[in-house]
Scaffold this motif. Sequence first.
Motif, mmCIF file in Angstrom:
data_model
loop_
_atom_site.group_PDB
_atom_site.id
_atom_site.type_symbol
_atom_site.label_atom_id
_atom_site.label_comp_id
_atom_site.label_asym_id
_atom_site.label_seq_id
_atom_site.Cartn_x
_atom_site.Cartn_y
_atom_site.Cartn_z
ATOM 1 N N ILE A 141 0.846 -1.206 0.000
ATOM 2 C CA ILE A 141 0.000 0.000 0.000
ATOM 3 C C ILE A 141 0.881 1.257 0.000
ATOM 4 O O ILE A 141 0.635 2.209 -0.747
ATOM 5 N N ALA A 142 1.937 1.223 0.807
ATOM 6 C CA ALA A 142 2.854 2.369 0.875
ATOM 7 C C ALA A 142 3.511 2.623 -0.477
ATOM 8 O O ALA A 142 3.626 3.766 -0.928
ATOM 9 N N ARG A 143 3.912 1.544 -1.151
ATOM 10 C CA ARG A 143 4.553 1.693 -2.459
ATOM 11 C C ARG A 143 3.553 2.254 -3.482
ATOM 12 O O ARG A 143 3.909 3.091 -4.325
ATOM 13 N N ALA A 144 2.310 1.830 -3.396
ATOM 14 C CA ALA A 144 1.279 2.332 -4.309
ATOM 15 C C ALA A 144 1.117 3.842 -4.130
ATOM 16 O O ALA A 144 1.059 4.596 -5.112
ATOM 17 N N GLU A 145 1.084 4.269 -2.882
ATOM 18 C CA GLU A 145 0.932 5.707 -2.609
ATOM 19 C C GLU A 145 2.131 6.488 -3.128
ATOM 20 O O GLU A 145 1.994 7.534 -3.758
ATOM 21 N N GLU A 146 3.314 5.929 -2.888
ATOM 22 C CA GLU A 146 4.574 6.540 -3.312
ATOM 23 C C GLU A 146 4.623 6.716 -4.843
ATOM 24 O O GLU A 146 5.130 7.704 -5.348
ATOM 25 N N GLN A 147 4.093 5.719 -5.565
ATOM 26 C CA GLN A 147 4.176 5.739 -7.033
ATOM 27 C C GLN A 147 2.895 6.266 -7.685
ATOM 28 O O GLN A 147 2.716 6.127 -8.898
ATOM 29 N N ASP A 148 1.996 6.838 -6.886
ATOM 30 C CA ASP A 148 0.735 7.371 -7.418
ATOM 31 C C ASP A 148 -0.096 6.331 -8.158
ATOM 32 O O ASP A 148 -0.644 6.601 -9.241
ATOM 33 N N ILE A 149 -0.177 5.143 -7.587
ATOM 34 C CA ILE A 149 -0.942 4.062 -8.220
ATOM 35 C C ILE A 149 -2.260 3.862 -7.477
ATOM 36 O O ILE A 149 -2.283 3.771 -6.252
ATOM 37 N N ASN A 150 -3.348 3.808 -8.237
ATOM 38 C CA ASN A 150 -4.656 3.498 -7.653
ATOM 39 C C ASN A 150 -4.716 2.005 -7.344
ATOM 40 O O ASN A 150 -4.565 1.180 -8.246
ATOM 41 N N LEU A 151 -4.910 1.668 -6.073
ATOM 42 C CA LEU A 151 -4.932 0.263 -5.639
ATOM 43 C C LEU A 151 -6.252 -0.020 -4.921
ATOM 44 O O LEU A 151 -6.529 0.546 -3.866
ATOM 45 N N LEU A 152 -7.057 -0.877 -5.557
ATOM 46 C CA LEU A 152 -8.391 -1.169 -5.036
ATOM 47 C C LEU A 152 -8.499 -2.653 -4.728
ATOM 48 O O LEU A 152 -7.811 -3.469 -5.349
ATOM 49 N N VAL A 153 -9.361 -3.002 -3.780
ATOM 50 C CA VAL A 153 -9.533 -4.418 -3.445
ATOM 51 C C VAL A 153 -11.011 -4.788 -3.406
ATOM 52 O O VAL A 153 -11.878 -3.939 -3.200
ATOM 53 N N SER A 154 -11.240 -6.102 -3.603
ATOM 54 C CA SER A 154 -12.607 -6.615 -3.543
ATOM 55 C C SER A 154 -12.586 -8.060 -3.066
ATOM 56 O O SER A 154 -11.621 -8.786 -3.305
ATOM 57 N N GLU A 155 -13.671 -8.459 -2.396
ATOM 58 C CA GLU A 155 -13.832 -9.866 -2.005
ATOM 59 C C GLU A 155 -14.347 -10.683 -3.189
ATOM 60 O O GLU A 155 -14.255 -11.903 -3.199
ATOM 61 N N LYS A 156 -14.904 -10.008 -4.168
ATOM 62 C CA LYS A 156 -15.543 -10.715 -5.282
ATOM 63 C C LYS A 156 -14.520 -11.378 -6.205
ATOM 64 O O LYS A 156 -13.356 -11.008 -6.246
ATOM 65 N N GLY A 157 -15.013 -12.321 -7.000
ATOM 66 C CA GLY A 157 -14.165 -13.020 -7.958
ATOM 67 C C GLY A 157 -13.884 -12.185 -9.194
ATOM 68 O O GLY A 157 -14.633 -11.251 -9.514
ATOM 69 N N ILE A 158 -12.816 -12.542 -9.901
ATOM 70 C CA ILE A 158 -12.408 -11.801 -11.100
ATOM 71 C C ILE A 158 -13.509 -11.841 -12.162
ATOM 72 O O ILE A 158 -13.854 -10.830 -12.768
ATOM 73 N N TYR A 159 -14.083 -13.019 -12.354
ATOM 74 C CA TYR A 159 -15.119 -13.169 -13.386
ATOM 75 C C TYR A 159 -16.290 -12.220 -13.113
ATOM 76 O O TYR A 159 -16.732 -11.490 -14.004
ATOM 77 N N ASP A 160 -16.767 -12.253 -11.870
ATOM 78 C CA ASP A 160 -17.935 -11.425 -11.533
ATOM 79 C C ASP A 160 -17.641 -9.940 -11.734
ATOM 80 O O ASP A 160 -18.470 -9.190 -12.257
ATOM 81 N N LEU A 161 -16.455 -9.520 -11.305
ATOM 82 C CA LEU A 161 -16.099 -8.105 -11.439
ATOM 83 C C LEU A 161 -15.988 -7.700 -12.913
ATOM 84 O O LEU A 161 -16.447 -6.628 -13.307
ATOM 85 N N CYS A 162 -15.390 -8.582 -13.717
ATOM 86 C CA CYS A 162 -15.223 -8.261 -15.140
ATOM 87 C C CYS A 162 -16.581 -8.210 -15.849
ATOM 88 O O CYS A 162 -16.799 -7.370 -16.721
ATOM 89 N N VAL A 163 -17.489 -9.103 -15.463
ATOM 90 C CA VAL A 163 -18.828 -9.089 -16.054
ATOM 91 C C VAL A 163 -19.514 -7.760 -15.736
ATOM 92 O O VAL A 163 -20.098 -7.114 -16.609
ATOM 93 N N GLU A 164 -19.405 -7.343 -14.478
ATOM 94 C CA GLU A 164 -20.011 -6.061 -14.086
ATOM 95 C C GLU A 164 -19.401 -4.899 -14.851
ATOM 96 O O GLU A 164 -20.109 -4.007 -15.322
ATOM 97 N N LEU A 165 -18.054 -4.920 -14.986
ATOM 98 C CA LEU A 165 -17.377 -3.843 -15.706
ATOM 99 C C LEU A 165 -17.834 -3.795 -17.167
ATOM 100 O O LEU A 165 -18.098 -2.718 -17.712
ATOM 101 N N ALA A 166 -17.956 -4.974 -17.761
ATOM 102 C CA ALA A 166 -18.338 -5.055 -19.172
ATOM 103 C C ALA A 166 -19.707 -4.417 -19.423
ATOM 104 O O ALA A 166 -19.953 -3.859 -20.487
#
Lengths: 108, 140
Positions: free
Chosen positions: A80-105
């Motif tokens: 998390i510290a490295r993400a902040e240092e490098q200006d990277i958006n870092l998000l987390v979810s309990e959901k599965g990759i498939y479900d998240l990608c379907v929602e995004l689509a």
Amino acid sequence: MTVKELAEKLGLKALSMPDGDREVLTGYAGDLLSWVMGKAPSDAAWFTIMSNINIIAVAMLRDVSAIVVCEGAEISNDVIARAEEQDINLLVSEKGIYDLCVELAKMI
Amino acid sequence: MSVPLKFHYDVHGEDFTSAGNASVQAKKALRQLGYDPNIIRRVSIAMYEGEINMVIHADGGSADIIVYPDYIEIVLADKGPGIPDVSKAMQEGFSTAPDNIRSLGFGAGMGLPNMKKHTDDMKIDTVIGEGTTITMRVNT
Ligand SMILES: Nc1ncnc2c1ncn2[C@@H]1O[C@H](COP(=O)(O)OP(=O)(O)OP(=O)(O)O)[C@@H](O)[C@H]1O
Ligand SMILES: [Mg+2]
């Protein structure tokens, strides 16, 4: 859609969001780092279960809009510290990759 | 004649927490020089893959970025074991990465192909037992 909107709509928790206004144009799912490096599109939301510190450099160098660590994978504080240092958006979810990608689509 | 601009980075072997840092720094330096994002991305990706390979396969080395008027050169030099069969190593999917490193997400066998794909020219000089030097060029 912006990273901030993505987080709201998919119910993602932001661990680092220095650039919430950044545009998300597409998505990419993958865990092998050099595969992601070679194939992920720029300005994609990158869905992965990898959570070690190396994902930050990959995101920074590949120019993805955000990392979305899925399936509730553990993330340590130094990542998390490295993400902040490098200006990277870092998000987390309990959901599965498939479900998240379907929602995004449905949204883009 | 002006002297080309050079950036030098030391890359430490087996240090996975700072792996990629040299490439991150180089990317920031190129941004400051005002290069097109596409050019910067290609240099960053090629350098990153070479940097990681030196960390994983060669116990570290050095990375140099040399900025010429019409191209950027990336030179990655190590004193590692060398590459026994370069054409095999260049194939997508070929990897000798051990399991502990694969569990970090490395070892897809895509690094060298990525370097080739993102540069305009790539040359590998390798001697078994002495080391490997990879020189890449991205036209600007
Ligand atoms: N600097 C180096 N010194 C010695 N061997 C190397 C070096 N770079 C690459 N190799 C050899 O070439 C193989 C292929 O390299 P490549 O970068 O394509 O894949 P990888 O590093 O194994 O996996 P990935 O890059 O996808 O994480 C490596 O597994 C290794 O055997
Ligand atoms: Mg590699």
